[in-house]
Write a protein that holds these residues in place. Structure first.
Motif, short mmCIF file in Angstrom:
data_model
loop_
_atom_site.label_atom_id
_atom_site.label_comp_id
_atom_site.label_asym_id
_atom_site.label_seq_id
_atom_site.Cartn_x
_atom_site.Cartn_y
_atom_site.Cartn_z
N SER A 86 -3.54 0.16 -4.55
CA SER A 86 -3.85 1.31 -4.52
C SER A 86 -4.73 1.86 -3.22
CB SER A 86 -4.85 1.50 -5.88
OG SER A 86 -5.91 0.85 -5.68
N SER A 87 -5.29 0.97 -2.63
CA SER A 87 -6.28 1.41 -1.40
C SER A 87 -6.43 -0.09 -0.73
CB SER A 87 -7.43 1.96 -2.03
OG SER A 87 -8.28 0.74 -2.68
N LYS A 106 -9.46 -1.07 0.12
CA LYS A 106 -10.59 -1.58 -0.73
C LYS A 106 -9.86 -2.57 -1.74
CE LYS A 106 -14.06 -0.71 -4.24
NZ LYS A 106 -14.59 0.53 -5.05
N GLN A 107 -9.09 -2.18 -2.39
CA GLN A 107 -8.36 -2.99 -3.55
C GLN A 107 -7.65 -4.25 -3.09
OE1 GLN A 107 -5.22 -1.81 -5.81
NE2 GLN A 107 -5.47 -3.17 -7.41
N LEU A 134 0.99 -1.13 0.01
CA LEU A 134 0.02 0.21 0.10
C LEU A 134 0.96 1.32 -0.01
CD1 LEU A 134 -2.82 -1.14 2.57
CD2 LEU A 134 -3.09 -0.40 0.31
N ARG A 162 -15.15 3.08 6.37
CA ARG A 162 -15.17 4.16 5.55
C ARG A 162 -16.08 5.14 5.86
NH1 ARG A 162 -12.92 4.71 0.57
NH2 ARG A 162 -11.10 3.60 1.61
N ASP A 209 -16.86 5.74 -4.49
CA ASP A 209 -16.40 5.39 -3.39
C ASP A 209 -16.81 6.30 -2.24
OD1 ASP A 209 -14.65 3.23 -4.06
OD2 ASP A 209 -12.78 4.34 -4.13
#
Length: 661
Positions: free
Chosen positions: A203-204, A206-207, A197, A566, A422
């Motif tokens: 990238s995030s 979440k990914q 990360l 989030r 998002d």
């Protein structure tokens, strides 16, 4: 006299104290004494002192040119003393002989050991290959060190970019790329995931969660191969105007309903289920895809469908189309809403409307239904279904209580997730609202009725069973998948076969094949059904589905937890309200986030508390909080969340399409 000898692969030297037969009593420089067999002695010498010999021998060994020594050795096996005379040009002195032996012993790629003090030079081809391997390892070590430096500088080396997922989730632990990642992570005191990360490899968070799931369950990607849409045979067109009730995000519309007032005063309710089984055949290409995936995977804001979009589009019960369906017609006596008869048939069903919860939930309330107020599509039909749904629920509760269970709680709160760019929106929604109850009760009725249909015809199916097992309460109430009719005590039905979602669950597609065989072939159904009694393949499907469905559910729960965290970040949440579920376990009031609070004072279930959120982590999905204050007030709505028999409620939710998605 002194001796130079080999012991357990090491070379040592010492002074001989005595000799008895084939053994020497030897004293080393440390004062330690050892018994040395004559066969292990390689040199006998008077001078220098043993310690000095070892030191001189090491110096001699370091000066010996291995390549020249290899050339001198020739191709035949030799003793070290013989080679010493050739190499030094004279009979070797003790330190030279010992040094030569050390050099030979420590160069296994140049010389193969053949016995005590005996060696043979490696063939030229083998030596070149071994030297090339050593050089390669040196170069790899340099490259690995370079990777480590780049990773520590939070830059992802180009060579690692195409293999990020493999390095994180299924690495070759012998590769220099993995070793570099491990080394850098260790030196930076962070996990490989967090390092990826930091470097931009992921990238995030979440990914990261998505990638981990996809790498394990969809290693070849989530796309579908090109395929043609199967044709469906000509079907009679039903004389109905059907409508569906779903959430706004639902695209796999499996079920719809119709109402026909009969001349004799009775009411015929149609439950129409999308019929991909009319186009997909067992063991064909599309079946292979569905069987591999086994279910649609749901997560907030996205999903991975079991079937290709084109096929879903061909069979979904879309508004304005006449769609192939398997219909269950129930003829009802409206005086008491009892079921007079049922009939199952394959037909083409006109779909008049796709109704959505977000448009109707505020209008279709118990109060409005009772008063007959409000204007919306299919108002009279919905009112009729509401009357029957209440009777169905009451009958299930009687049956459920007959199994020794308490009534289901109907005032639970559900949460719908909506994600766009998002940004997540989480909406509280009370369960048991009329539209939810209509869908849930009619789906349970269909699944139970069709389960009985298969059982009565001697055709196996895939059933959900609960209760009746041995062991304690948890064991008894565990939901199991079986291939024969068995009670589902939590739902209050004698049998329950998932059959109403064939576009998104493989079990339902399998059952639809079996149901069609019963409806179209009657007593000969066991002979023509795709799956025969005791079919081993059916057991294999049950086992595979159980495992996949559990894994998909875990992933969905993790992603819902991620989006809850989030949401906290979006809201810049500091102080939040929560309700006690059990002991140290709490759930936030505004979102379905579970928090464990170590040291939580004893409090009754449903107690409202206020929490101070300290920190949360979207990578490991953890959250830390502390208690600010606690009240003794317990609301019925919140207390009902944690009733003991949630298992049965969960089963009901599984068939309410608006809740599932």
């Amino acid at each position: 006299m002194n001796v130079f000898f080999e012991e357990s692969g090491d070379f040592k030297a010492g002074a001989v104290l005595s000799q008895q037969g084939e053994a020497y009593q030897v004293e080393m420089q440390s004062g330690k004494r050892a018994k040395v067999k004559a066969r292990d002695v390689l040199l006998q010498f008077a001078s220098p002192e043993p310690a000095q010999l070892l030191s001189d021998a090491q110096a001699v060994a370091e000066d010996i040119d291995l390549d020249f020594l290899w050339e001198v050795a020739g191709e035949e096996e030799f003793g070290f003393a013989e080679l010493g005379a050739e190499y030094f040009g004279h009979a070797p002195k003790p330190d030279e002989a010992a040094g030569l032996l050390l050099r030979l012993h420590n160069a296994p790629i140049y010389f193969y050991k053949k016995g005590k003090g005996r060696y043979k030079a490696a063939p030229e081809s083998s030596l070149k290959a071994a030297l090339a391997g050593i050089e390669k390892k040196k170069q790899q070590a340099l490259i690995q060190a370079q990777y480590v430096d780049e990773l520590k500088a939070q830059r992802l080396p180009d060579a690692l970019k195409p293999m990020v997922m493999q390095l994180l989730f299924k690495p070759d632990k012998n590769s220099i790329e993995y070793k570099a990642l491990e080394t850098a992570s260790s030196e930076m005191q962070m996990t490989p995931q967090r390092l990826m990360l930091a470097t931009g490899g992921i990238s995030s968070p979440k990914q990261l969660h998505m990638a981990k799931f996809l790498h394990e369950y969809f290693p070849k990607g989530i796309g579908f191969p090109a395929m043609s849409i199967p044709a469906v045979r000509s079907l009679p067109v039903a004389n109905v105007q059907a409508f569906s009730i779903d959430d706004v995000t639902t695209t796999e519309i499996d079920d719809a309903f119709s109402i026909v007032q009969l001349d004799d005063g009775k009411v015929r309710v149609g439950i129409h289920i999308a019929a991909p089984a009319l186009g997909i055949g067992r063991n064909d290409a599309i079946d292979a895809i569905a069987r591999q995936r086994l279910s649609t995977v749901y997560m907030p804001g996205d999903k991975i469908t079991m079937l290709p979009d084109e096929l879903v589009e061909a069979f979904t019960l879309a508004e304005g189309r006449t769609c192939p369906a398997v219909s269950l017609y129930a003829t009802l006596d409206p005086t008491d809403w009892s079921v007079v008869s049922t009939e199952t048939k394959a037909e083409a069903v006109p779909i008049a409307a796709n109704l959505r919860h977000n448009d109707l939930d505020d209008l279709v309330t118990e109060e409005n239904l009772a008063a007959g107020v409000g204007e919306y599509a299919h108002k009279a039909d919905i009112a009729t279904l509401w009357q029957w749904a209440q009777v169905l629920e009451k009958g299930r509760m009687v049956k459920r209580e007959g199994f020794g269970l308490k009534p289901e709680q109907t005032n639970r709160v559900d949460f719908n997730f909506y994600v766009e760019d998002d940004v997540v929106t989480i909406v509280r929604r009370k369960r048991g609202a009329p539209l939810d109850k209509i869908v849930a009760e009619l789906m349970i009725f269909a699944n139970s009725t069709w389960g009985k249909l298969m059982h009565d015809h001697g055709v196996p199916g895939i059933y959900r069973s609960q209760g009746g097992g041995g062991g304690g309460w948890a064991a008894k109430m565990q939901v199991r998948m079986v291939t024969h009719a068995a009670p589902h005590q939590g739902l209050g039905v004698d049998q329950y076969a998932w059959s109403t979602s064939p576009l998104r669950r493989y079990t339902d597609l399998v059952n639809q094949w079996q149901i069609l065989a019963c409806a179209e072939h009657g007593v000969t159904a066991p002979l023509v059904a795709p799956f025969k009694p005791k079919d081993a393949d059916l057991f294999a499907i049950v086992s595979a589905f159980d495992a996949a469905y559990a894994a998909y559910a875990d992933f969905q729960n993790n992603m819902e937890r991620f989006w809850c965290l989030r949401w906290l970040a979006q809201q810049d949440a500091k102080h939040v309200d929560a309700v006690v579920l059990k002991d140290e376990v709490l759930r936030l009031v505004d979102i379905p986030l579970i928090i464990r609070l170590p040291g939580m004072p004893q409090a009754a279930r449903g107690t409202q508390v206020k929490l101070d959120l300290i920190r949360w982590d979207e990578v490991d999905l953890t959250i830390e909080a502390r208690l600010i204050e606690m009240t003794t007030a317990t609301t019925d709505a919140e207390a009902s969340v944690i009733e003991d028999d949630e298992i049965a409620i969960t089963e009901t939710e599984a068939d309410a399409e608006s809740v599932q998605e």
